[in-house]
Design a protein around this motif. Sequence first.
Motif, mmCIF file in Angstrom:
data_model
loop_
_atom_site.group_PDB
_atom_site.id
_atom_site.type_symbol
_atom_site.label_atom_id
_atom_site.label_comp_id
_atom_site.label_asym_id
_atom_site.label_seq_id
_atom_site.Cartn_x
_atom_site.Cartn_y
_atom_site.Cartn_z
ATOM 1 N N LYS A 163 0.556 -1.155 0.184
ATOM 2 C CA LYS A 163 0.346 -0.186 0.239
ATOM 3 C C LYS A 163 0.628 1.383 -0.365
ATOM 4 C CE LYS A 163 -3.713 2.055 1.985
ATOM 5 N NZ LYS A 163 -4.991 1.905 3.098
ATOM 6 N N LEU B 7 -8.615 -7.088 -2.792
ATOM 7 C CA LEU B 7 -9.025 -7.863 -3.499
ATOM 8 C C LEU B 7 -7.653 -8.870 -4.104
ATOM 9 C CD1 LEU B 7 -10.444 -5.947 -7.320
ATOM 10 C CD2 LEU B 7 -10.901 -7.538 -5.789
ATOM 11 N N LEU B 8 -5.296 -7.693 -3.976
ATOM 12 C CA LEU B 8 -4.810 -8.604 -3.455
ATOM 13 C C LEU B 8 -4.846 -9.233 -3.088
ATOM 14 C CD1 LEU B 8 -1.748 -9.011 -4.960
ATOM 15 C CD2 LEU B 8 -1.088 -6.484 -3.765
ATOM 16 N N ALA C 193 -15.671 -5.286 -3.832
ATOM 17 C CA ALA C 193 -14.401 -4.627 -3.194
ATOM 18 C C ALA C 193 -14.255 -3.289 -2.602
ATOM 19 C CB ALA C 193 -13.061 -4.715 -3.619
ATOM 20 N N TRP D 138 -6.592 -12.979 -3.469
ATOM 21 C CA TRP D 138 -5.854 -13.424 -4.656
ATOM 22 C C TRP D 138 -4.781 -13.705 -3.520
ATOM 23 C CZ3 TRP D 138 -0.136 -12.880 -6.138
ATOM 24 C CH2 TRP D 138 0.043 -13.506 -6.984
ATOM 25 N N VAL E 38 2.222 2.017 -3.418
ATOM 26 C CA VAL E 38 1.241 2.200 -4.523
ATOM 27 C C VAL E 38 0.241 3.543 -4.246
ATOM 28 C CG1 VAL E 38 -1.438 2.086 -4.893
ATOM 29 C CG2 VAL E 38 0.237 -0.034 -4.925
ATOM 30 N N PHE F 61 -15.372 -6.270 -8.459
ATOM 31 C CA PHE F 61 -14.469 -4.293 -7.738
ATOM 32 C C PHE F 61 -15.209 -3.670 -6.899
ATOM 33 C CE2 PHE F 61 -13.556 -0.221 -8.735
ATOM 34 C CZ PHE F 61 -12.044 0.045 -7.568
ATOM 35 N N VAL G 2 -10.080 3.358 -3.980
ATOM 36 C CA VAL G 2 -9.813 2.398 -4.413
ATOM 37 C C VAL G 2 -8.331 1.899 -4.155
ATOM 38 C CG1 VAL G 2 -8.698 2.044 -7.855
ATOM 39 C CG2 VAL G 2 -10.668 3.852 -6.898
ATOM 40 N N ILE G 3 -7.221 2.679 -3.994
ATOM 41 C CA ILE G 3 -6.224 1.793 -3.172
ATOM 42 C C ILE G 3 -6.730 0.592 -2.455
ATOM 43 C CG2 ILE G 3 -4.723 2.159 -2.372
ATOM 44 C CD1 ILE G 3 -3.501 4.832 -3.704
ATOM 45 N N ASN G 4 -7.883 0.936 -1.201
ATOM 46 C CA ASN G 4 -8.050 -0.256 -0.222
ATOM 47 C C ASN G 4 -8.491 -1.109 -1.548
ATOM 48 O OD1 ASN G 4 -7.287 1.744 1.613
ATOM 49 N ND2 ASN G 4 -8.733 3.029 1.601
ATOM 50 N N ALA G 5 -9.314 -0.838 -2.417
ATOM 51 C CA ALA G 5 -10.204 -1.719 -2.578
ATOM 52 C C ALA G 5 -8.920 -3.155 -3.088
ATOM 53 C CB ALA G 5 -11.166 -1.669 -4.015
ATOM 54 N N LEU G 6 -8.223 -2.320 -4.266
ATOM 55 C CA LEU G 6 -7.241 -2.450 -4.407
ATOM 56 C C LEU G 6 -6.806 -3.529 -3.927
ATOM 57 C CD1 LEU G 6 -5.657 -0.200 -7.535
ATOM 58 C CD2 LEU G 6 -7.457 -3.051 -7.639
#
Length: 126
Positions: free
Chosen positions: A54, A82-83, A103, A86, A57, A100, A75-79
């Motif tokens: 984080k 999602l990471l 997320a 994964w 990013v 998304f 958006v960064i927190n959602a990514l």
Amino acid sequence: MKNLLVKTIANAGALWVAIWLLKDITLTGDNAGRKAITLILVALVFGLVNVVVKPVVKLLAFPLFILTLGLITLVINALMLLLTSWLANKFDLAFHVEGFGTAVIGALIISIVSWALHVVLPDDKD
């Protein structure tokens, strides 16, 4: 060490609330004990992602922070969520975030609950 434990508990609690509120964030397992262990492991992965990935990013997205007045944080927190999903799959942990949009909402819930738990739970700084 105590601080890591408190942050992991707060992350686990926040993730549990998101799982409870959103049907597209799932944690599966055979029994309650297995789910609890999986939740703690996912919370550790989530914490690691937030500590390692984080900041990089956020640094790279700094112009977007200014341009969007900080809304890019959602958006960064959602990514990051999602990471985490994964990575959980790669570590054979039964945690999944579907899409998304889920997320984004999940990251918002996790941020609010995590903040509230950090206010309530003791910290090394106290």
